[in-house]
Design a protein around this motif. Structure first.
Motif, mmCIF file in Angstrom:
data_model
loop_
_atom_site.group_PDB
_atom_site.id
_atom_site.type_symbol
_atom_site.label_atom_id
_atom_site.label_comp_id
_atom_site.label_asym_id
_atom_site.label_seq_id
_atom_site.Cartn_x
_atom_site.Cartn_y
_atom_site.Cartn_z
ATOM 1 N N THR A 1 0.837 -1.202 0.000
ATOM 2 C CA THR A 1 0.000 0.000 0.000
ATOM 3 C C THR A 1 0.873 1.253 0.000
ATOM 4 O O THR A 1 0.365 2.360 -0.101
ATOM 5 N N LYS A 2 2.190 1.071 0.143
ATOM 6 C CA LYS A 2 3.125 2.208 0.145
ATOM 7 C C LYS A 2 3.802 2.324 -1.212
ATOM 8 O O LYS A 2 3.966 1.331 -1.924
ATOM 9 N N SER A 3 4.219 3.514 -1.545
ATOM 10 C CA SER A 3 4.974 3.711 -2.771
ATOM 11 C C SER A 3 6.256 4.480 -2.437
ATOM 12 O O SER A 3 6.172 5.585 -1.904
ATOM 13 N N PRO A 4 7.454 3.948 -2.716
ATOM 14 C CA PRO A 4 7.686 2.594 -3.212
ATOM 15 C C PRO A 4 7.289 1.529 -2.184
ATOM 16 O O PRO A 4 7.185 1.837 -0.991
ATOM 17 N N PRO A 5 7.077 0.281 -2.650
ATOM 18 C CA PRO A 5 6.774 -0.810 -1.723
ATOM 19 C C PRO A 5 7.815 -0.857 -0.614
ATOM 20 O O PRO A 5 9.001 -0.635 -0.867
ATOM 21 N N THR A 6 7.356 -1.128 0.616
ATOM 22 C CA THR A 6 8.251 -0.986 1.764
ATOM 23 C C THR A 6 8.338 -2.287 2.566
ATOM 24 O O THR A 6 7.311 -2.874 2.922
ATOM 25 N N ILE A 7 9.569 -2.715 2.828
ATOM 26 C CA ILE A 7 9.791 -3.906 3.651
ATOM 27 C C ILE A 7 9.608 -3.519 5.114
ATOM 28 O O ILE A 7 10.339 -2.686 5.642
ATOM 29 N N LEU A 8 8.601 -4.130 5.760
ATOM 30 C CA LEU A 8 8.351 -3.835 7.180
ATOM 31 C C LEU A 8 9.174 -4.757 8.070
ATOM 32 O O LEU A 8 9.463 -4.426 9.219
ATOM 33 N N ARG A 9 9.493 -5.937 7.547
ATOM 34 C CA ARG A 9 10.328 -6.886 8.292
ATOM 35 C C ARG A 9 11.135 -7.679 7.263
ATOM 36 O O ARG A 9 10.552 -8.330 6.413
ATOM 37 N N PRO A 10 12.476 -7.613 7.334
ATOM 38 C CA PRO A 10 13.254 -8.428 6.390
ATOM 39 C C PRO A 10 13.078 -9.902 6.719
ATOM 40 O O PRO A 10 12.863 -10.264 7.880
ATOM 41 N N GLY A 11 13.133 -10.770 5.709
ATOM 42 C CA GLY A 11 12.913 -12.197 5.959
ATOM 43 C C GLY A 11 13.418 -13.046 4.816
ATOM 44 O O GLY A 11 14.397 -12.705 4.151
ATOM 45 N N GLY A 12 12.693 -14.147 4.587
ATOM 46 C CA GLY A 12 13.146 -15.190 3.665
ATOM 47 C C GLY A 12 13.338 -14.799 2.214
ATOM 48 O O GLY A 12 14.037 -15.488 1.481
ATOM 49 N N VAL A 13 12.698 -13.717 1.751
ATOM 50 C CA VAL A 13 12.947 -13.229 0.387
ATOM 51 C C VAL A 13 13.723 -11.914 0.515
ATOM 52 O O VAL A 13 13.301 -11.003 1.225
ATOM 53 N N SER A 14 14.860 -11.824 -0.183
ATOM 54 C CA SER A 14 15.734 -10.660 0.034
ATOM 55 C C SER A 14 15.210 -9.411 -0.668
ATOM 56 O O SER A 14 14.438 -9.484 -1.637
ATOM 57 N N LYS A 15 15.661 -8.267 -0.176
ATOM 58 C CA LYS A 15 15.332 -6.974 -0.801
ATOM 59 C C LYS A 15 15.783 -6.975 -2.257
ATOM 60 O O LYS A 15 15.059 -6.537 -3.150
ATOM 61 N N GLU A 16 16.983 -7.519 -2.497
ATOM 62 C CA GLU A 16 17.531 -7.533 -3.853
ATOM 63 C C GLU A 16 16.615 -8.326 -4.799
ATOM 64 O O GLU A 16 16.371 -7.920 -5.934
ATOM 65 N N ALA A 17 16.106 -9.470 -4.316
ATOM 66 C CA ALA A 17 15.238 -10.303 -5.157
ATOM 67 C C ALA A 17 13.919 -9.573 -5.450
ATOM 68 O O ALA A 17 13.391 -9.649 -6.562
#
Ligand code: AMP
Ligand code: MG
Length: 344
Positions: free
Chosen positions: A189-205
């Motif tokens: 719902t945010k622009s740009p999409p925002t990671i609220l908790r890093p986890g099993g799928v990386s930011k880079e991916a």
């Protein structure tokens, strides 16, 4: 209550066990189950009384929202207002998988699930047992990690029972989980999409699919004040003994262990999450052989196991090196920093 344990094959679980567990979910009970990340504690997401039981079993504060688990995309449409194009792009690569998306919710999703937020977090786990349970229950399943609030997440059924035996109706035991850290929570719902908790799928991916992605940065001052809002817990994923962190290299880890000994810690009360080959010159400390430094999959998989194992050895302090903040390393760092109680 007695907690029933169904031992099941992780690839093809016994349909009778699944049907029994699904019946409990449909009748408003609590069942813990494996996902590819960690074990979850499930209840019918559309039944607010069932969802309330999750919070009391875990002693989890009501302001911390839950992730809703689905087994197909028609369930997603029951829960959210609109499925954005970005989701479909992500789904090609990461659904089912360790990615949770936050979208605007439909009124049918109870406030108990979302902590009153207008959004709901949804994920399709990539685990045959989880998918079979959701399908047999025929309802979306709200499930946080199946641990007492604030404790390291459970990666085996034994961990779940350490925290929740007698507090839940049952657990599907399919052996250890693969990923070992929780899903990445991505707010679409945010622009740009925002990671609220890093986890099993990386930011880079995620960036390969979506372009720019932000990582929510929490304000250190607010974290120190311990504001009770989602994801802002200063100490979480934490064993009952203090955790201290070092830079991610062998000499820093060794220097920290030496310093603790000079401060009066006896070696057999110092626990170490130790990468393979890093402690050749140190004797007498309690070592959890964490894995090969650089093999972030293995280290993620064994992180919570290590914290819980060291805690059970009755050490007075746990020392761990911090991975670099990229790939799966970002998620491991996040969990270690929260376990140590430091502001992220
Ligand atoms: P866990 O309880 O360990 O499975 O973690 C679930 C986490 O998902 C919560 O602590 C939140 O950080 C996040 N979450 C769930 N629902 C929402 C939501 N609607 N908005 C933002 N974050 C959410
Ligand atoms: Mg949790």
């Amino acid at each position: 209550m007695e907690t029933k344990v169904w031992k099941v094959d992780p690839q093809s679980p016994d349909p009778k066990a699944i049907a029994e567990a699904a019946g409990i979910i449909r009748r408003g009970g609590l069942v813990a189950f494996p996902t590819e990340t960690v074990y979850g504690l499930g209840a019918n997401a559309l039944d607010k009384n069932a969802v309330r039981k999750i919070f009391s079993a875990k002693e989890r504060p009501a302001w911390d929202p839950l992730i809703v688990h689905i087994c197909d995309l028609s369930m997603l449409e029951q829960l959210v207002d609109e499925v954005p194009e970005q989701f479909h792009k992500l789904a090609e690569k990461f659904v089912p998988g360790p990615l949770t998306v936050v979208l605007r919710k439909k009124p049918v999703v109870p406030d108990e699930v979302t902590a009153g937020l207008p959004t709901v977090a949804v994920r399709m786990p990539n685990h045959p047992v989880a998918l079979a349970l959701i399908k047999a229950a025929g309802v979306p399943i709200a499930a946080p990690s199946a641990n007492k609030f604030g404790r390291p997440s459970p990666t085996t059924a034994e961990h779940v029972l350490q925290d929740l035996a007698g507090r839940i109706d049952g657990i599907l035991d399919a052996g250890p989980t693969h990923v070992g850290v929780e899903s990445t929570v991505l707010d679409l719902t945010k622009s740009p999409p925002t990671i609220l908790r890093p986890g099993g799928v990386s930011k880079e991916a995620l960036e390969e699919v979506l372009g720019e992605v932000e990582v929510l940065q929490k304000l250190p001052s607010e974290v120190e004040k311990g504001l009770p809002s989602p994801g802002m817990m200063p100490r979480h994923y934490a064993p009952s003994v203090p955790v201290i962190l070092t830079d991610g290299d062998a000499s820093e880890l060794v220097a920290t262990i030496d310093r603790l000994q000079r401060h009066g810690y006896s070696p057999n009360r110092i626990g170490v999450l130790a990468p393979v080959g890093w402690l050749t010159d140190i004797e007498g400390v309690v070592v959890f052989n964490w894995g090969v430094w650089g093999d972030w999959h293995e280290l993620a998989q064994r992180l919570f196991e290590g914290l819980r194992w060291l805690e059970r050895q009755k050490v007075d302090i746990i020392v761990a090196p911090l991975p670099p903040p990229s790939g799966l390393g970002l998620a491991i760092r996040d969990r270690l920093i929260k376990a140590s109680g430091k502001a992220p």
